[in-house]
Motif scaffolding. Structure first.
Motif, PDB file in Angstrom:
ATOM      1  N   MET A 185      56.848 157.739  27.320  1.00 53.05           N
ATOM      2  CA  MET A 185      55.704 157.211  26.596  1.00 53.05           C
ATOM      3  C   MET A 185      55.406 158.143  25.430  1.00 53.05           C
ATOM      4  O   MET A 185      55.862 159.287  25.392  1.00 53.05           O
ATOM      5  N   SER A 186      54.616 157.658  24.487  1.00 53.67           N
ATOM      6  CA  SER A 186      54.297 158.462  23.315  1.00 53.67           C
ATOM      7  C   SER A 186      53.259 159.537  23.631  1.00 53.67           C
ATOM      8  O   SER A 186      53.144 160.517  22.911  1.00 53.67           O
ATOM      9  N   ARG A 187      52.510 159.391  24.725  1.00 47.59           N
ATOM     10  CA  ARG A 187      51.458 160.344  25.032  1.00 47.59           C
ATOM     11  C   ARG A 187      51.970 161.456  25.946  1.00 47.59           C
ATOM     12  O   ARG A 187      52.915 161.273  26.705  1.00 47.59           O
ATOM     13  N   LEU A 188      51.323 162.605  25.851  1.00 50.25           N
ATOM     14  CA  LEU A 188      51.621 163.707  26.751  1.00 50.25           C
ATOM     15  C   LEU A 188      51.114 163.402  28.163  1.00 50.25           C
ATOM     16  O   LEU A 188      50.118 162.697  28.339  1.00 50.25           O
ATOM     17  N   LEU A 189      51.789 163.946  29.156  1.00 48.29           N
ATOM     18  CA  LEU A 189      51.341 163.888  30.543  1.00 48.29           C
ATOM     19  C   LEU A 189      50.970 162.471  30.988  1.00 48.29           C
ATOM     20  O   LEU A 189      49.874 162.224  31.515  1.00 48.29           O
ATOM     21  N   PRO A 190      51.868 161.511  30.819  1.00 49.90           N
ATOM     22  CA  PRO A 190      51.562 160.158  31.299  1.00 49.90           C
ATOM     23  C   PRO A 190      51.438 160.143  32.818  1.00 49.90           C
ATOM     24  O   PRO A 190      52.070 160.942  33.524  1.00 49.90           O
ATOM     25  N   THR A 191      50.610 159.251  33.318  1.00 51.53           N
ATOM     26  CA  THR A 191      50.374 159.156  34.754  1.00 51.53           C
ATOM     27  C   THR A 191      51.177 158.017  35.364  1.00 51.53           C
ATOM     28  O   THR A 191      51.411 156.984  34.729  1.00 51.53           O
ATOM     29  N   THR A 192      51.581 158.209  36.596  1.00 53.18           N
ATOM     30  CA  THR A 192      52.289 157.160  37.316  1.00 53.18           C
ATOM     31  C   THR A 192      51.959 157.289  38.803  1.00 53.18           C
ATOM     32  O   THR A 192      51.081 158.058  39.189  1.00 53.18           O
ATOM     33  N   VAL A 193      52.629 156.525  39.614  1.00 53.63           N
ATOM     34  CA  VAL A 193      52.449 156.575  41.067  1.00 53.63           C
ATOM     35  C   VAL A 193      53.816 156.737  41.708  1.00 53.63           C
ATOM     36  O   VAL A 193      54.834 156.421  41.100  1.00 53.63           O
ATOM     37  N   VAL A 194      53.839 157.215  42.936  1.00 49.70           N
ATOM     38  CA  VAL A 194      55.103 157.286  43.656  1.00 49.70           C
ATOM     39  C   VAL A 194      55.441 155.917  44.232  1.00 49.70           C
ATOM     40  O   VAL A 194      56.606 155.555  44.316  1.00 49.70           O
ATOM     41  N   GLY A 195      54.423 155.158  44.591  1.00 45.64           N
ATOM     42  CA  GLY A 195      54.736 153.802  45.026  1.00 45.64           C
ATOM     43  C   GLY A 195      53.684 153.124  45.858  1.00 45.64           C
ATOM     44  O   GLY A 195      52.863 152.366  45.359  1.00 45.64           O
ATOM     45  N   SER A 196      53.655 153.393  47.161  1.00 44.74           N
ATOM     46  CA  SER A 196      52.912 152.540  48.076  1.00 44.74           C
ATOM     47  C   SER A 196      51.404 152.688  47.931  1.00 44.74           C
ATOM     48  O   SER A 196      50.885 153.736  47.561  1.00 44.74           O
ATOM     49  N   TYR A 197      50.699 151.591  48.275  1.00 47.28           N
ATOM     50  CA  TYR A 197      49.248 151.503  48.163  1.00 47.28           C
ATOM     51  C   TYR A 197      48.708 150.861  49.434  1.00 47.28           C
ATOM     52  O   TYR A 197      49.430 150.121  50.124  1.00 47.28           O
ATOM     53  N   PRO A 198      47.462 151.117  49.793  1.00 49.31           N
ATOM     54  CA  PRO A 198      46.894 150.468  50.985  1.00 49.31           C
ATOM     55  C   PRO A 198      47.024 148.949  50.931  1.00 49.31           C
ATOM     56  O   PRO A 198      46.891 148.341  49.866  1.00 49.31           O
ATOM     57  N   VAL A 199      47.276 148.362  52.083  1.00 46.59           N
ATOM     58  CA  VAL A 199      47.448 146.906  52.177  1.00 46.59           C
ATOM     59  C   VAL A 199      46.092 146.250  52.376  1.00 46.59           C
ATOM     60  O   VAL A 199      45.444 146.433  53.404  1.00 46.59           O
ATOM     61  N   VAL A 200      45.678 145.473  51.391  1.00 50.02           N
ATOM     62  CA  VAL A 200      44.413 144.735  51.450  1.00 50.02           C
ATOM     63  C   VAL A 200      44.761 143.254  51.549  1.00 50.02           C
ATOM     64  O   VAL A 200      45.065 142.604  50.543  1.00 50.02           O
ATOM     65  N   LYS A 201      44.727 142.723  52.763  1.00 51.36           N
ATOM     66  CA  LYS A 201      45.142 141.338  52.971  1.00 51.36           C
ATOM     67  C   LYS A 201      44.054 140.365  52.535  1.00 51.36           C
ATOM     68  O   LYS A 201      42.861 140.654  52.627  1.00 51.36           O
ATOM     69  N   GLY A 202      44.494 139.191  52.082  1.00 56.68           N
ATOM     70  CA  GLY A 202      43.573 138.154  51.668  1.00 56.68           C
ATOM     71  C   GLY A 202      43.200 137.251  52.831  1.00 56.68           C
ATOM     72  O   GLY A 202      43.599 137.462  53.976  1.00 56.68           O
ATOM     73  N   SER A 203      42.439 136.227  52.526  1.00 58.82           N
ATOM     74  CA  SER A 203      42.034 135.251  53.532  1.00 58.82           C
ATOM     75  C   SER A 203      42.051 133.866  52.907  1.00 58.82           C
ATOM     76  O   SER A 203      42.220 133.726  51.698  1.00 58.82           O
ATOM     77  N   GLY A 204      41.879 132.870  53.728  1.00 52.37           N
ATOM     78  CA  GLY A 204      41.849 131.512  53.215  1.00 52.37           C
ATOM     79  C   GLY A 204      43.214 130.861  53.227  1.00 52.37           C
ATOM     80  O   GLY A 204      44.205 131.420  53.707  1.00 52.37           O
ATOM     81  N   ILE A 205      43.289 129.668  52.668  1.00 55.76           N
ATOM     82  CA  ILE A 205      44.500 128.854  52.752  1.00 55.76           C
ATOM     83  C   ILE A 205      45.679 129.487  52.029  1.00 55.76           C
ATOM     84  O   ILE A 205      46.822 129.397  52.458  1.00 55.76           O
ATOM     85  N   PHE A 206      45.424 130.155  50.901  1.00 49.00           N
ATOM     86  CA  PHE A 206      46.524 130.754  50.146  1.00 49.00           C
ATOM     87  C   PHE A 206      47.159 131.900  50.918  1.00 49.00           C
ATOM     88  O   PHE A 206      48.349 132.172  50.782  1.00 49.00           O
ATOM     89  N   ALA A 207      46.378 132.582  51.736  1.00 50.35           N
ATOM     90  CA  ALA A 207      46.906 133.674  52.534  1.00 50.35           C
ATOM     91  C   ALA A 207      47.856 133.173  53.616  1.00 50.35           C
ATOM     92  O   ALA A 207      48.698 133.929  54.111  1.00 50.35           O
ATOM     93  N   LEU A 208      47.729 131.908  54.002  1.00 51.34           N
ATOM     94  CA  LEU A 208      48.653 131.332  54.968  1.00 51.34           C
ATOM     95  C   LEU A 208      50.037 131.187  54.374  1.00 51.34           C
ATOM     96  O   LEU A 208      51.050 131.322  55.060  1.00 51.34           O
ATOM     97  N   VAL A 209      50.097 130.909  53.081  1.00 52.46           N
ATOM     98  CA  VAL A 209      51.377 130.736  52.395  1.00 52.46           C
ATOM     99  C   VAL A 209      52.042 132.086  52.154  1.00 52.46           C
ATOM    100  O   VAL A 209      53.237 132.270  52.387  1.00 52.46           O
ATOM    101  N   ASP A 210      51.263 133.055  51.684  1.00 51.21           N
ATOM    102  CA  ASP A 210      51.779 134.393  51.403  1.00 51.21           C
ATOM    103  C   ASP A 210      50.711 135.406  51.791  1.00 51.21           C
ATOM    104  O   ASP A 210      49.840 135.740  50.987  1.00 51.21           O
ATOM    105  N   PRO A 211      50.737 135.910  53.025  1.00 50.09           N
ATOM    106  CA  PRO A 211      49.673 136.790  53.510  1.00 50.09           C
ATOM    107  C   PRO A 211      49.509 138.078  52.705  1.00 50.09           C
ATOM    108  O   PRO A 211      48.445 138.694  52.743  1.00 50.09           O
ATOM    109  N   LEU A 212      50.541 138.488  51.972  1.00 53.77           N
ATOM    110  CA  LEU A 212      50.485 139.768  51.270  1.00 53.77           C
ATOM    111  C   LEU A 212      50.357 139.631  49.754  1.00 53.77           C
ATOM    112  O   LEU A 212      50.342 140.628  49.045  1.00 53.77           O
TER     113      LEU A 212
END
Length: 300
Positions: free
Chosen positions: A4-31
C-alpha cells in the motif's frame, strides 16, 4: 515491496468470532451472517487489508472436507484439487465491501498433520504434503483470479517441532511459484528452533507473533530479510483482555527499532476467533489507532 502507499498498513491474520444469523435466510446459509459481520467489523475498525473472517469451520476441516481423496480425518486415496473453489465465494463478498482483501490457505504441512494416512497410495507424510500443495495451489490460483491483494499460507505446525521443515517449505514454494500475487507465510509461536529454515521460504512476507512471543523480536533483530516484508503481530491473540492503543503503540515502536517501517504490516499475533465479538473488534480498533499514532511520527 510495498502493498500500500501508506506506512504501517494494518491487516489481520484471519479468523474472526462466528456471529450466526437467524431467520429464514440462515436456514439456507447459517454462516452467511457470520461472514458479513466479520467483514463489516474489519471495515468499521479501519483495517487496510481485511479477510473474509474464516468463519466456516476450523482451519483443517475447512479445506480437507472439500478435497477428493480425504474422508473425515483420513486420507483414503490420491488427494486432488477441490471440484470447485473453497474460499472464493466469501473472499469475493469481502472484495465487494473493501478493495484490499487477503486470501488465506491452511498450509500443506498443517493439513497433513491433522490427517491419518489410510491408503497405500502414500508411503509417508512427505508424499502427502506435496499432493496437498498441488491441490492448494489450484485454490490459490482461484483467489488470485478473484483479485486478492495478498495470499497467506498458515503453517502453525512449523514452530512445534512436529514438522519436517524442509518438506514443508518445498510444498509452500510449490504454491508460490504458480502465483503472481505476493505470498505471506504465517507461523505463530516461538521461532528460535526454526527461524533460519523459515527465512529460506520463497515468500514476499513473513508473518510472526511478537506480542505473546516478544523473544521473536530479538531473534529477528540479527536476521537479513532480504527485502521481504514482515507481518508484525502486535496484538496478543491469546489474551482476552483488550489492550490499550498505547500498549500496542509501544509494541509497534519496538518493532520499528528493528525493522524499517516501510517493510512492516501491522496485525494481531494470530486469529481472533476464540474471543467475543466485542473483544475482537476492540482489539482491532485499538491496533488501528496505535498504528496511526506511530505512522504520524513518520509522516509529519
Amino acid at each position: 515491496m510495498r502493498l500500500m502507499s501508506r506506512l504501517l498498513p494494518t491487516t489481520v491474520v484471519g479468523s474472526y468470532p462466528v456471529v450466526k444469523g437467524s431467520g429464514i435466510f440462515a436456514l439456507v446459509d447459517p454462516l452467511k451472517h457470520a461472514v458479513e459481520t466479520a467483514v463489516a467489523d474489519q471495515v468499521a475498525a479501519g483495517i487496510d487489508i481485511i479477510s473474509d473472517g474464516q468463519v466456516r469451520g476450523d482451519m483443517i476441516r475447512a479445506f480437507t472436507s472439500r478435497l477428493p481423496g480425504i474422508r473425515g480425518s483420513s486420507v483414503v486415496g490420491k488427494v486432488q484439487p477441490a471440484q470447485k473453489p473453497i474460499t472464493v465465494s466469501d473472499t469475493k463478498y469481502a472484495l465487494s465491501r473493501h478493495p484490499k482483501v487477503k486470501g488465506i490457505l491452511t498450509g500443506p504441512s498443517t493439513l497433513a498433520h491433522g490427517l491419518a494416512i489410510k491408503t497405500p497410495f502414500y508411503r509417508n507424510k512427505y508424499e502427502l504434503i506435496l499432493d496437498l500443495a498441488q491441490a492448494l495451489a489450484v485454490e490459490a490460483a482461484h483467489l488470485e483470479s478473484a483479485g486478492v491483494t495478498v495470499l497467506q499460507i498458515d503453517e502453525p505446525i512449523f514452530s512445534t517441532g512436529a514438522a519436517n521443515i524442509a518438506a514443508g517449505l518445498e510444498a509452500v514454494n510449490a504454491i508460490v511459484t504458480r502465483l503472481r500475487v505476493p505470498v505471506c507465510l504465517h507461523v505463530c509461536g516461538g521461532l528460535s528452533e526454526v527461524i533460519d529454515d523459515l527465512l529460506r521460504a520463497n515468500v514476499a512476507i513473513f508473518d510472526f507473533e511478537f506480542a505473546n512471543n516478544p523473544g521473536n523480536l530479538d531473534l529477528l533483530s540479527g536476521k537479513d530479510l532480504r527485502g521481504r516484508m514482515i507481518g508484525y503481530g502486535c496484538v496478543d491473540s491469546a489474551n482476552p483482555v483488550v489492550e490499550s492503543a498505547e500498549t500496542i503503540r509501544k509494541r509497534i515502536e519496538a518493532g520499528v527499532d528493528v525493522f524499517s517501517p516501510e517493510t512492516m504490516l501491522i496485525d494481531p499475533d494470530c486469529g481472533l476467533r476464540m474471543h467475543s465479538r466485542d473483544a475482537a473488534l476492540g482489539k482491532l480498533k485499538n491496533m488501528v489507532a496505535a498504528a496511526e499514532l506511530v505512522r504520524a511520527e513518520y509522516t509529519r
